[in-house]
Design a protein around this motif. Structure first.
Motif, PDB file in Angstrom:
ATOM      1  N   CYS A   1       0.723  -1.058  -0.038  1.00  0.00           N
ATOM      2  CA  CYS A   1       0.133  -0.194  -0.091  1.00  0.00           C
ATOM      3  C   CYS A   1       0.702   1.302  -0.047  1.00  0.00           C
ATOM      4  N   ALA A   2       1.107   1.836   1.086  1.00  0.00           N
ATOM      5  CA  ALA A   2       1.801   3.127   1.191  1.00  0.00           C
ATOM      6  C   ALA A   2       3.110   2.786   0.618  1.00  0.00           C
TER       7      ALA A   2
ATOM      8  N   HIS B   1      -1.766   4.617   8.732  1.00  0.00           N
ATOM      9  CA  HIS B   1      -2.367   4.171   7.536  1.00  0.00           C
ATOM     10  C   HIS B   1      -2.303   2.435   7.411  1.00  0.00           C
ATOM     11  N   GLU B   2      -1.372   1.992   7.752  1.00  0.00           N
ATOM     12  CA  GLU B   2      -1.066   0.400   7.520  1.00  0.00           C
ATOM     13  C   GLU B   2      -2.222  -0.142   8.536  1.00  0.00           C
TER      14      GLU B   2
ATOM     15  N   HIS C   1      -5.646  -0.402   7.555  1.00  0.00           N
ATOM     16  CA  HIS C   1      -6.012  -1.494   6.522  1.00  0.00           C
ATOM     17  C   HIS C   1      -6.239  -2.981   7.664  1.00  0.00           C
TER      18      HIS C   1
ATOM     19  N   GLU D   1      -7.697   2.346   0.143  1.00  0.00           N
ATOM     20  CA  GLU D   1      -6.412   3.280   0.206  1.00  0.00           C
ATOM     21  C   GLU D   1      -6.930   4.442   1.060  1.00  0.00           C
TER      22      GLU D   1
ATOM     23  N   HIS E   1      -4.201   4.197  -5.903  1.00  0.00           N
ATOM     24  CA  HIS E   1      -3.967   5.195  -4.549  1.00  0.00           C
ATOM     25  C   HIS E   1      -4.538   6.542  -4.933  1.00  0.00           C
TER      26      HIS E   1
HETATM   27 ZN   LIG Z   1      -2.159   1.308   1.997  1.00  0.00          ZN
END
Ligand SMILES: [Zn+2]
Length: 472
Positions: free
Chosen positions: A19-20, A298-299, A302, A378, A421
């Motif tokens: 992701c990020a 952010h993680e 998820h 996201e 994203h």
């Molecule tokens: Zn992410």
């Protein structure tokens, strides 16, 4: 690898829920690499808390920190990626048509049948030949796309030898995992000629879950070294954030991604017991503490929002639809060209290039839908990350680093089609909007004075209804 990727791209891309993704410079790089974005240690004046704080002006001030040449370079890299989606697709179509029309696929099946009469082994032998041939055909585009182009934009760190080594490892993983999946699917098609498309979709989704489950423990370590992170300065705030969010994490992991790339990234990978949060070493080296906390928030988003499970459900639905489409389109194409290609029916392994061709058409058309599903998750993780880390400036800084290989400011349709994203601009704007609504967190009371309660500043004004009185 193009054909192999086309068939398994969806499944294998989900091995690790990347992701990020952010970017860093090689440790020895002095002066900064040509593509390197500024590290925004200083929050720009427009983004400082003030009574006149304006989210749009703050966003523009952040974007203005990106030098024009770096923006042009990153835009060129990212927009080139749009074309690569098309070239990858067309290149894969040509290879599949060659394998069918030259009857190479039929020859590979004949060879497999001569070697063995045991059907599952026959399928696997066909698969071995297919993957090797498809990899050789796909190599020119693969080497341009993943090696030369990445080096041209300063994103790759490997020399050719180690890069080839990784390609061979990837080939090995594809041979084993793809071979198992193909044996299962061919067996289902042969035994259940009417309902194979439903059971095929279910088995494919189960296979995805299995792959996601084993990936952190058995697949990622083939390519990179993963170790528990021990530095308390970094680990303690992350574990504190995890506890505060009800995440039962005892370890945070780090991975030597700098072996292959300069990109900064973190990911949530695995499933159930193997689910874990990993920061790569580029992020550790270059990210500020605020940025690392924002990325971790952010993680954790998820994780808490069950994105892995939701993605698997989404994948199951997509797979059922894809198999239904396959059933129709295979019948239609085989009726017309089956004899010419010497394919006996859908239970014949030689049908594989046709399956790859049909799936790649669907995948190409569905690109915006897949991107939009992932981008929506996201964005949710971004909102969660802002709320939990309370680091809007760390977030903005991360978005700028990410801009080293992602276009910062696309048009809305462009973002909808191509972005998996939210764009950098949208991410910074969301951070500044959050900051605007939470300004009180960033305004320290002047030294020596106690901040007055809200209502006492309005002692001459008529009393407000109780519901309007702000509580800390
Ligand atoms: Zn992410």
């Amino acid at each position: 690898m193009i054909l192999v990727r086309t068939l398994f791209s969806t499944a294998l891309c989900c091995l690790v829920f990347f992701c990020a993704a952010f970017l860093a410079t090689p440790a020895f790089a002095q002066p900064p690499a040509a593509n390197e974005m500024p590290s925004v240690i200083q929050v720009p004046a427009e983004a400082q808390p003030s009574p006149h704080f304006d989210a749009t002006a703050a966003t523009d001030a952040y974007l203005a920190q990106i030098p024009a040449d770096k923006k042009a370079r990153s835009d060129a890299y990212f927009e080139g990626g749009y074309w690569l989606i098309l070239w990858d697709f067309l290149y894969g179509v040509v290879i599949a048509l060659l394998l069918l029309n030259l009857r190479w696929s039929a020859h590979m099946r004949d060879l497999a049948e001569r070697l063995t009469h045991f059907k599952p082994v026959h399928t696997f032998v066909y698969w071995l030949q297919y993957v090797v041939v498809a990899t050789i055909f796909g190599f020119p585009l693969s080497v341009y796309e993943d090696y030369f182009r990445e080096h041209k934009y300063g994103l790759a760190t490997q020399t050719f030898g180690p890069w080839m080594g990784d390609q061979l490892k990837e080939l090995g993983v594809n041979l084993v995992l793809g071979g198992v999946l193909m044996m299962l699917l061919v067996g289902i098609v042969r035994r259940l000629p009417r309902t194979w498309w439903i059971w095929g979709a279910v088995v494919t989704a189960m296979f995805l879950i299995f792959t996601v489950l084993i990936a952190p423990v058995y697949i990622v370590p083939i390519f990179n070294k993963v170790t528990p992170l021990n530095d308390p300065k970094i680990v303690d705030p992350i574990l504190s954030l995890a506890r505060a969010n009800g995440i039962p994490a005892r370890n945070v992991y780090t991975m030597d991604a700098s072996k292959q790339t300069t990109r900064m990234s973190a990911n949530v990978s695995g499933f159930a017991n193997t689910m874990r949060i990993t920061l790569n070493d580029n992020l550790l080296r270059r990210g500020s503490p605020e940025e690392i906390q924002a990325v971790m928030g952010h993680e954790m988003g998820h994780y808490v929002l069950n994105h892995v499970y939701k993605f698997i459900m989404f994948f199951l639905i997509v797979t059922v639809l894809a198999f239904a489409y396959l059933r129709r389109s295979l019948d239609w194409t085989l009726e017309r060209w089956g004899e010419k290609w010497r394919i006996r029916g859908i239970g014949d392994t030689a049908v594989l290039p046709l399956v790859v061709l049909l799936v790649s058409i669907l995948g190409f058309v569905a690109t915006p839908i897949m991107n939009t599903f992932i981008r929506t998750q996201e964005y949710e993780a971004d909102m969660y990350g802002l709320n939990t880390s309370r680091q809007p400036d760390g977030f903005a800084q991360g978005a700028i680093h990410l801009g080293e290989y992602r276009k910062m400011n696309p048009g809305p349709i462009e973002e909808w089609i191509f972005f998996d994203h939210p764009s950098g601009r949208n991410r910074i704007y969301a951070s500044m909007r959050w900051k605007a609504e939470n300004l009180k967190l960033f305004t320290a009371p002047p030294t020596g004075e106690v901040q007055a309660p809200v209502q006492s500043t309005e002692s001459s004004a008529p009393p407000r209804p109780a519901v309007n009185v702000e509580k800390k």
